[in-house]
Write a protein that holds these residues in place. Structure first.
Motif, PDB file in Angstrom:
ATOM      1  N   ASP A 132      -5.330  -1.375  -5.389  1.00 15.40           N
ATOM      2  CA  ASP A 132      -4.781  -1.950  -4.162  1.00 15.40           C
ATOM      3  C   ASP A 132      -5.769  -2.956  -3.588  1.00 15.40           C
ATOM      4  O   ASP A 132      -6.809  -2.584  -3.082  1.00 15.40           O
ATOM      5  CB  ASP A 132      -4.503  -0.819  -3.160  1.00 15.40           C
ATOM      6  CG  ASP A 132      -3.547  -1.272  -2.066  1.00 15.40           C
ATOM      7  OD1 ASP A 132      -3.255  -2.481  -2.002  1.00 15.40           O
ATOM      8  OD2 ASP A 132      -3.091  -0.411  -1.288  1.00 15.40           O
ATOM      9  N   GLU A 133      -5.421  -4.198  -3.686  1.00 18.04           N
ATOM     10  CA  GLU A 133      -6.260  -5.307  -3.230  1.00 18.04           C
ATOM     11  C   GLU A 133      -7.709  -5.157  -3.704  1.00 18.04           C
ATOM     12  O   GLU A 133      -8.634  -5.103  -2.899  1.00 18.04           O
ATOM     13  CB  GLU A 133      -6.198  -5.404  -1.709  1.00 18.04           C
ATOM     14  CG  GLU A 133      -4.758  -5.549  -1.262  1.00 18.04           C
ATOM     15  CD  GLU A 133      -4.595  -6.227   0.076  1.00 18.04           C
ATOM     16  OE1 GLU A 133      -5.609  -6.646   0.649  1.00 18.04           O
ATOM     17  OE2 GLU A 133      -3.456  -6.358   0.528  1.00 18.04           O
ATOM     18  N   THR A 181       0.835  -1.203   0.000  1.00 20.36           N
ATOM     19  CA  THR A 181       0.000   0.000   0.000  1.00 20.36           C
ATOM     20  C   THR A 181       0.868   1.251   0.000  1.00 20.36           C
ATOM     21  O   THR A 181       0.604   2.211  -0.728  1.00 20.36           O
ATOM     22  CB  THR A 181      -0.938  -0.011   1.222  1.00 20.36           C
ATOM     23  OG1 THR A 181      -1.777  -1.150   1.119  1.00 20.36           O
ATOM     24  CG2 THR A 181      -1.780   1.246   1.273  1.00 20.36           C
ATOM     25  N   GLN A 233      -6.818   0.755  -1.033  1.00 22.61           N
ATOM     26  CA  GLN A 233      -7.136  -0.492  -0.352  1.00 22.61           C
ATOM     27  C   GLN A 233      -8.416  -0.382   0.475  1.00 22.61           C
ATOM     28  O   GLN A 233      -9.342  -1.152   0.294  1.00 22.61           O
ATOM     29  CB  GLN A 233      -5.974  -0.873   0.558  1.00 22.61           C
ATOM     30  CG  GLN A 233      -6.249  -2.117   1.366  1.00 22.61           C
ATOM     31  CD  GLN A 233      -5.006  -2.627   2.051  1.00 22.61           C
ATOM     32  OE1 GLN A 233      -3.980  -1.959   2.097  1.00 22.61           O
ATOM     33  NE2 GLN A 233      -5.071  -3.815   2.579  1.00 22.61           N
TER      34      GLN A 233
HETATM   35 MG   LIG Z   1      -2.070  -2.732   1.839  1.00 21.82          MG
END
Ligand SMILES: [Mg+2]
Ligand SMILES: Nc1ncnc2c1ncn2[C@@H]1O[C@H](COP(=O)(O)OP(=O)(O)OP(=O)(O)O)[C@@H](O)[C@H]1O
Lengths: 401, 296
Positions: free
Chosen positions: B157-158, B41, B81
């Motif tokens: 992010d994810e 991140t 994220q």
């Molecule tokens: Mg992360």
């Protein structure tokens, strides 16, 4: 377009909607209180409370409307003296309603003229002869220059006060001013509420971003560090303006629609006889509206800044409340610092007290009166804080830690 | 057009969240794999100019992205994220707002918004408030907002974290659909999420790029073999202690283990083909806390 959606963000937030609805309700309630606070006695000695009571009161008093010459004043006092003699144990209500009420403001004016320095004392009227009553304005002028001497602590201050007092137009022009007088208190109360709300809403503009995933989207957008921030600030100012003036408009419209606007051009000197602010009741009202607006703007700027600096709105939203509601108590507890506390923002929503007090500030050879000084200070501060908000937000995350 | 990381580091106090990363990316899909706290991140936030590196530079076709400022952010799309949103705006208003701060002109913004909402299957939800959307729908809005400006660089992010398996698959397809002609960097701590869509895998550990390359390259870089063997249940624990073990499955007559080892763990162990997941296990060892998650 940014601005449109920024405003939409403010006004669609559920908590903001609740608060604004509450503010609207308070505005309507305050109007009701204002309307209900009428004190009128009719010729039968009754005190009716109907919606037209304000107009009846104004009608009654406006028998004396017009230039308040020495002769008119003497006439009012003659009637007063006769009534006092007739009813030594106090005037019955019906007589008050049919006779005294109409000229009561004029009687009060004379008492005020005669007691520039001491407290309210109706017995001064007993020592006043008919001739003196006719020449009441001579006494007034004399006392005005006496007060200028007394209030002014430096030659410059005395000079300014004399110049100000010369602007009083004599004879005063009378018209019943009860509606304006009464509304002052409600305007100031509402201004506090609106300023606190403006602060709260303004804080939300930035605190809404200070959640990890929200801010990152914002800052990674093309204008996230420039135009979008500017629009947030503009939205804050606009929101404050809209909220404040619509609130005040509602309060004023409801109240004056019922109470009538008699007395717009009555000078405040009719009651605040030695006030160093020479204006009419209408101007007085607008002045306090304007001061309230400045207070709101200042609160909005300050909460935006504190929110941006602290990354949370928690502290920020408390600041207007502290400044406007708590400060007066702190100030009262520390009388020796009054020069300082008299420049605090709470004074902006305490114009009622400010016009009573001849507070002057001298810088070099220039003398300022309290109200214009605080207006300039806080209007300038409100504006000056905005670029700081901009710069602080713009650089978020860009410092090397 | 390439994105270069040059000695990029980011410290938080004395934590080296990102530690001296040197890497170059071009068009294509890059999968950033690492355990919790690996620095994924942080790296992405730097790439999106949300935070500055403590040291080093990130260059886009030779120019420092922080110097480029708005010009760089104009070609960037980012799904953070912990994707956050403005709960009281409608989906459409939200998209339009983001479009406005991305500098899209209103007619373009409107067109892109409607088209993207259709692409992520949310046309019907466009008048709903953001707060009423499910997690999966929110992620889709998240992707849609990242795509508004048709970015050259798309950072996710994810994107699939917390989604149910079918949603996860739909999402992967959506991402590969959107990844044409741009540089996509997506992170995950679950191998299967990036395995199929990423051309290039980056294993990140303790702030460093630890292994990079295609899935095959990473798999063949392993110096251990993968074995499958069945052992009696009561002996399982000693195996788990001795060997790096992947999946454990109960079968008749014991448990079946997937073991990483130079030598066969038992006489009847069968060598099988290694997967990216095995590599992940090898390189991240016991720290791969979400290993089981990957088996959903
Ligand atoms: Mg992360
Ligand atoms: N704002 C911050 N302040 C202090 N430390 C931070 C901050 N952000 C990240 N860190 C630290 O930096 C390290 C890397 O965190 P990062 O969030 O980049 O990891 P990650 O790979 O994204 O993990 P995850 O898989 O859990 O999302 C962690 O040790 C974390 O505690």
């Amino acid at each position: 377009m940014m601005l449109k959606y920024e405003l939409k963000k403010i006004f669609t937030k559920r908590i903001n909607q609740v608060i604004l609805a509450a503010a609207l309700l308070v505005g309507i309630l305050l109007s009701c209180f204002a309307v209900g606070s009428v004190f009128y006695v009719d010729e039968n000695g009754d005190s009716p409370k109907g919606l037209n009571t304000w107009r009846l009161l104004a009608e009654d008093k406006n028998q004396w409307k017009g230039e308040l010459t020495g002769e008119k004043i003497a006439e009012a006092l003659r009637i007063d003296r006769a009534l006092s003699a007739q009813y030594p144990d106090g005037v019955p209500d019906d007589v008050y309603g049919s006779e005294m009420q109409a000229y009561s403001d004029i009687r009060d004016f004379v008492i005020n003229v005669l007691t520039p320095d001491s407290s309210w004392d109706a017995s001064v009227l007993d020592q006043l002869t008919d001739e003196q009553a006719e020449d009441i304005y001579d006494i007034y002028r004399e006392n005005l220059s006496k007060m200028a001497e007394e209030y002014g602590t430096t030659p410059e201050e005395k000079d300014l006060l004399n110049r100000i007092y010369e602007k009083i137009e004599i004879p005063l022009v009378y018209e019943a001013k009860d509606s304006w007088d009464t509304m002052m208190m409600y305007v100031e109360t509402y201004a506090i509420i609106l300023a606190v709300i403006a602060g709260f809403l303004a804080a939300g503009i930035f605190s809404g971003e200070f959640r990890p995933g929200v801010e990152d989207v914002f800052l990674a957008a093309k204008y996230g560090r420039s135009r979008a921030v500017k629009n947030k600030i503009i939205a804050g100012v606009l929101m404050t303006t809209v909220v404040y003036w619509s609130g005040m408009l509602i309060l004023s419209l409801i109240s004056f629609a019922i109470m009538g606007t008699s007395g717009f051009s009555t000078p405040v000197q009719i009651w605040e006889t030695y006030s160093i602010y020479i204006m009419t009741y209408g101007e007085y009202y607008l002045l306090s509206l304007l001061c309230g607006y400045i207070a709101s703007l200042f609160c909005a700027s300050l909460t935006m800044l504190v929110t941006v600096k602290m990354h949370t709105a928690g502290v920020a939203v408390c600041i207007p409340f502290f400044l406007l509601c708590m400060m007066p108590f702190v100030g009262r507890a520390l009388p020796s610092f009054s020069a300082f506390f008299n420049l605090m923002p709470d004074m902006l929503i305490n114009i009622i007290e400010c016009i009573k007090a001849p507070i002057l500030y001298q810088i070099g050879s220039v003398v300022f009166r309290q109200i214009p000084l605080i207006m300039v200070i806080y209007a300038a501060a409100a504006v000056a804080l905005l670029p700081i908000v901009y710069r602080s937000y713009r650089r978020r995350g860009l410092r090397k830690r | 057009m390439e994105l270069q990381f040059k000695n990029v580091s980011k410290d938080y106090g004395n934590i080296h969240a990102v530690d001296d990363v040197n890497y170059t990316m071009e068009n294509g899909v890059y999968g950033l794999l690492g355990v919790n706290g690996a620095g994924k991140t942080t790296l992405m936030r730097m790439l999106c100019t949300a935070v500055t590196p403590t040291e080093g530079k990130i260059l886009w076709s030779g120019k420092d992205i922080f110097r480029m400022g708005a010009a760089y952010r104009g070609i960037l799309g980012y799904l953070p994220q912990n994707y956050g949103f403005y709960p009281d705006l409608t989906v459409y208003d939200y998209m339009m707002y983001i479009a406005s701060i991305k500098g899209l002109r209103p007619p373009v913004a409107k067109k892109r918004t409607l088209r993207l909402l259709e692409q992520v299957g949310l046309t019907e939800k466009r008048k709903s408030k953001m707060r009423t959307l499910s997690g999966g729908m929110l992620r889709r809005v998240g992707i849609a907002q990242a795509m508004l400006n048709n970015p050259r660089i798309l950072v996710l992010d994810e994107p699939t974290a917390g989604l149910d398996p079918s949603e996860r698959i739909r999402f992967r397809n959506l991402i590969s659909e959107l990844s044409e002609d741009r540089l996509v960097l997506l992170s995950a701590h679950i191998v299967s999420d990036v395995e199929y869509i990423a051309n290039e895998i980056i294993l990140m550990k303790e702030g460093r790029f630890f292994r990079t390359g295609t899935a095959d390259q990473i798999i063949s870089s392993m110096d251990l073999d993968v074995w499958e063997c069945t052992v009696p249940k009561e002996k399982m624990n000693s195996y788990l202690k001795k060997y790096l073990t992947g999946n454990v499955r109960t079968v008749p007559g014991g448990v079946e283990l997937r073991v990483l080892s130079e030598t066969p763990p038992t006489d009847d162990a069968v060598r099988t083909g290694a997967t990216l997941e095995d590599a992940f296990l090898l390189y991240f060892g016991e720290k791969a806390g979400d290993r089981n998650d990957a088996e959903i």
